[in-house]
Design an enzyme around this catalytic site. Structure first.
Site, PDB file in Angstrom:
ATOM      1  N   LYS A  46      16.562  53.340 -49.752  1.00  0.00           N
ATOM      2  CA  LYS A  46      17.590  53.472 -50.795  1.00  0.00           C
ATOM      3  C   LYS A  46      19.021  53.476 -50.249  1.00  0.00           C
ATOM      4  O   LYS A  46      19.933  53.004 -50.904  1.00  0.00           O
ATOM      5  CB  LYS A  46      17.330  54.733 -51.643  1.00  0.00           C
ATOM      6  CG  LYS A  46      16.101  54.598 -52.529  1.00  0.00           C
ATOM      7  CD  LYS A  46      15.825  55.866 -53.328  1.00  0.00           C
ATOM      8  CE  LYS A  46      16.563  55.892 -54.620  1.00  0.00           C
ATOM      9  NZ  LYS A  46      16.058  56.923 -55.567  1.00  0.00           N
ATOM     10  N   ASP A  98      19.600  56.029 -61.392  1.00  0.00           N
ATOM     11  CA  ASP A  98      18.959  57.347 -61.518  1.00  0.00           C
ATOM     12  C   ASP A  98      19.762  58.278 -62.431  1.00  0.00           C
ATOM     13  O   ASP A  98      19.194  59.024 -63.226  1.00  0.00           O
ATOM     14  CB  ASP A  98      18.817  58.019 -60.141  1.00  0.00           C
ATOM     15  CG  ASP A  98      17.550  57.569 -59.419  1.00  0.00           C
ATOM     16  OD1 ASP A  98      16.618  57.078 -60.089  1.00  0.00           O
ATOM     17  OD2 ASP A  98      17.501  57.713 -58.178  1.00  0.00           O
TER      18      ASP A  98
HETATM   19  P1  NAP Z   1      15.737  64.546 -50.616  1.00  0.00           P
HETATM   20  O1  NAP Z   1      16.967  63.750 -50.496  1.00  0.00           O
HETATM   21  O2  NAP Z   1      14.759  64.598 -49.486  1.00  0.00           O
HETATM   22  O3  NAP Z   1      16.169  66.081 -50.955  1.00  0.00           O
HETATM   23  C1  NAP Z   1      15.217  67.092 -51.043  1.00  0.00           C
HETATM   24  C2  NAP Z   1      15.853  68.353 -51.610  1.00  0.00           C
HETATM   25  O4  NAP Z   1      14.813  69.353 -51.718  1.00  0.00           O
HETATM   26  C3  NAP Z   1      16.947  68.969 -50.713  1.00  0.00           C
HETATM   27  O5  NAP Z   1      17.862  69.653 -51.545  1.00  0.00           O
HETATM   28  C4  NAP Z   1      16.129  69.937 -49.858  1.00  0.00           C
HETATM   29  O6  NAP Z   1      16.880  70.992 -49.328  1.00  0.00           O
HETATM   30  C5  NAP Z   1      15.176  70.482 -50.905  1.00  0.00           C
HETATM   31  N1  NAP Z   1      13.967  71.059 -50.301  1.00  0.00           N
HETATM   32  C6  NAP Z   1      12.887  70.397 -49.822  1.00  0.00           C
HETATM   33  N2  NAP Z   1      11.979  71.279 -49.331  1.00  0.00           N
HETATM   34  C7  NAP Z   1      12.508  72.526 -49.503  1.00  0.00           C
HETATM   35  C8  NAP Z   1      12.065  73.836 -49.222  1.00  0.00           C
HETATM   36  N3  NAP Z   1      10.862  74.061 -48.632  1.00  0.00           N
HETATM   37  N4  NAP Z   1      12.845  74.875 -49.564  1.00  0.00           N
HETATM   38  C9  NAP Z   1      14.048  74.660 -50.155  1.00  0.00           C
HETATM   39  N5  NAP Z   1      14.541  73.447 -50.452  1.00  0.00           N
HETATM   40  C10 NAP Z   1      13.771  72.382 -50.141  1.00  0.00           C
HETATM   41  O7  NAP Z   1      14.859  64.097 -51.877  1.00  0.00           O
HETATM   42  P2  NAP Z   1      15.397  63.473 -53.274  1.00  0.00           P
HETATM   43  O8  NAP Z   1      15.347  62.004 -53.205  1.00  0.00           O
HETATM   44  O9  NAP Z   1      16.669  64.157 -53.610  1.00  0.00           O
HETATM   45  O10 NAP Z   1      14.224  63.913 -54.280  1.00  0.00           O
HETATM   46  C11 NAP Z   1      14.062  65.275 -54.648  1.00  0.00           C
HETATM   47  C12 NAP Z   1      12.966  65.401 -55.711  1.00  0.00           C
HETATM   48  O11 NAP Z   1      13.366  64.706 -56.895  1.00  0.00           O
HETATM   49  C13 NAP Z   1      11.626  64.773 -55.305  1.00  0.00           C
HETATM   50  O12 NAP Z   1      10.597  65.616 -55.792  1.00  0.00           O
HETATM   51  C14 NAP Z   1      11.607  63.450 -56.023  1.00  0.00           C
HETATM   52  O13 NAP Z   1      10.282  63.003 -56.317  1.00  0.00           O
HETATM   53  C15 NAP Z   1      12.334  63.829 -57.315  1.00  0.00           C
HETATM   54  N6  NAP Z   1      12.958  62.677 -57.976  1.00  0.00           N
HETATM   55  C16 NAP Z   1      12.579  62.405 -59.257  1.00  0.00           C
HETATM   56  C17 NAP Z   1      13.158  61.355 -59.927  1.00  0.00           C
HETATM   57  C18 NAP Z   1      12.743  61.082 -61.351  1.00  0.00           C
HETATM   58  O14 NAP Z   1      12.968  59.956 -61.814  1.00  0.00           O
HETATM   59  N7  NAP Z   1      12.179  62.050 -62.053  1.00  0.00           N
HETATM   60  C19 NAP Z   1      14.136  60.555 -59.299  1.00  0.00           C
HETATM   61  C20 NAP Z   1      14.508  60.848 -57.981  1.00  0.00           C
HETATM   62  C21 NAP Z   1      13.904  61.921 -57.332  1.00  0.00           C
HETATM   63  P3  NAP Z   1      17.489  70.846 -47.835  1.00  0.00           P
HETATM   64  O15 NAP Z   1      18.734  70.014 -47.965  1.00  0.00           O
HETATM   65  O16 NAP Z   1      17.762  72.246 -47.405  1.00  0.00           O
HETATM   66  O17 NAP Z   1      16.429  70.185 -46.978  1.00  0.00           O
END
Ligand code: NAP
Length: 277
Positions: free
Chosen positions: A70, A107
């Site tokens: 991405k 998004d």
């Molecule tokens: P990302 O860039 O990897 O970010 C992950 C986020 O989750 C960060 O804020 C991270 O905090 C936090 N996190 C992960 N594990 C954690 C833990 N054990 N304790 C506390 N915080 C934790 O991922 P992303 O692309 O933003 O996606 C995040 C979520 O949104 C995923 O579940 C994804 O499937 C979902 N999503 C859904 C849609 C939809 O269309 N519904 C679209 C996009 C994404 P740190 O910075 O501290 O690591």
């Protein structure tokens, strides 16, 4: 022999087998009787540049982009929309006739459309928003909330530096809160969003004390597996209206489908069932 071109689109990523996009676009192609195909494409990072040059020559009109490409596609695209540049990633590519690549991020509009469709009286300007998480998805959510006119965004993240980076990119509407005191930022918040992966199948729960969460807050979770996360259930128990994350996935796909296949598709219950099946 007919010279009619059948448009091809798809989703590029690695791994790609879990992607729900083929079921989503496949449902629309079938429902509207459109001659076209949507294909999952497993692409390794080192092949990305070559693939983006080859796909338009092979009849592809565009692709969706998922992890881990991405961010990298922004460097390779010929044009990048302002919102994709601000978010720092793209999820939708359009291949123009001359083979040039146009990158967009839908998004944030998927996020807003999901709330508007499920709760037509939801008003982003009603009061502060509270956003949990500062990853890639949070950037899209924050950009869209600011565009929608929200007055203040309270933001918390396990890694504070990532939240601070968003504050410096998106400006003074963002107020960073300590992760260990995140419950406090819910007081008076009218829109509450979990953008972390916490609560997803196989991940720990999102544990934020909800004592300060008020009944009139709208609560949404980007996680859609499970559809109702423990976080959403706890918010419902406090009397809040909630919206699950599946609708965001469905709505973010609309602009790409429209550009590639020439008609604006509907997000409805039949689509939800097809994607959940
Ligand atoms: P990302 O860039 O990897 O970010 C992950 C986020 O989750 C960060 O804020 C991270 O905090 C936090 N996190 C992960 N594990 C954690 C833990 N054990 N304790 C506390 N915080 C934790 O991922 P992303 O692309 O933003 O996606 C995040 C979520 O949104 C995923 O579940 C994804 O499937 C979902 N999503 C859904 C849609 C939809 O269309 N519904 C679209 C996009 C994404 P740190 O910075 O501290 O690591």
């Amino acid at each position: 022999m007919s010279s009619e071109k059948i448009p091809l689109a798809g989703v590029i990523g690695s791994p790609i087998a879990h992607s729900r996009s083929p079921a989503l676009h496949g449902h629309w192609l079938k429902t509207y009787g459109i001659k076209g195909h949507y294909i999952p494409l497993e692409i390794a990072h080192q092949d990305l540049a070559e693939v983006l040059k080859a796909l338009p020559k092979m009849g592809f009109v565009g692709v969706n982009v998922t992890i881990p490409h991405k961010e990298a596609v922004l460097e390779l695209a010929d044009q990048v929309t302002d919102r994709a540049a601000l978010i720092g990633s793209a999820n939708t590519l359009i291949f123009r006739e001359d083979g040039s690549v146009h990158a967009d991020n839908t998004d944030g509009c998927g996020f807003l459309q999901n709330l508007h469709q499920n709760l037509p009286d939801w008003d982003p300007k009603a009061g502060p928003a509270a956003v949990v998480g500062a990853g890639g998805a949070a950037r899209a959510v924050i950009a869209s909330l600011i565009e929608a006119g929200v007055s203040e965004i309270r933001l918390t993240n396990r890694t504070r530096a990532r939240a601070e980076a968003l504050r410096s990119d998106f400006g003074p509407k963002i107020v960073v809160h300590e992760w260990v005191q995140a419950g406090g930022m819910l007081e008076g918040a009218k829109t509450v969003v979990n953008t972390t992966s916490l609560g997803m199948v196989g991940q720990p729960e999102l544990k934020i004390p909800l004592d300060a969460l008020e009944k009139d807050a709208v609560v949404t979770d980007l996680v859609y597996a499970p559809l109702i996360t423990d976080f959403l259930r706890a918010a419902q128990e406090r009397g809040c209206r909630t919206v699950d994350g599946l609708g965001m996935l469905l709505h973010q796909a609309v602009p790409g489908f429209e550009r590639w296949f020439g008609m604006r598709p509907e997000v409805d219950d039949a689509l939800r069932r097809a994607v959940l099946a």
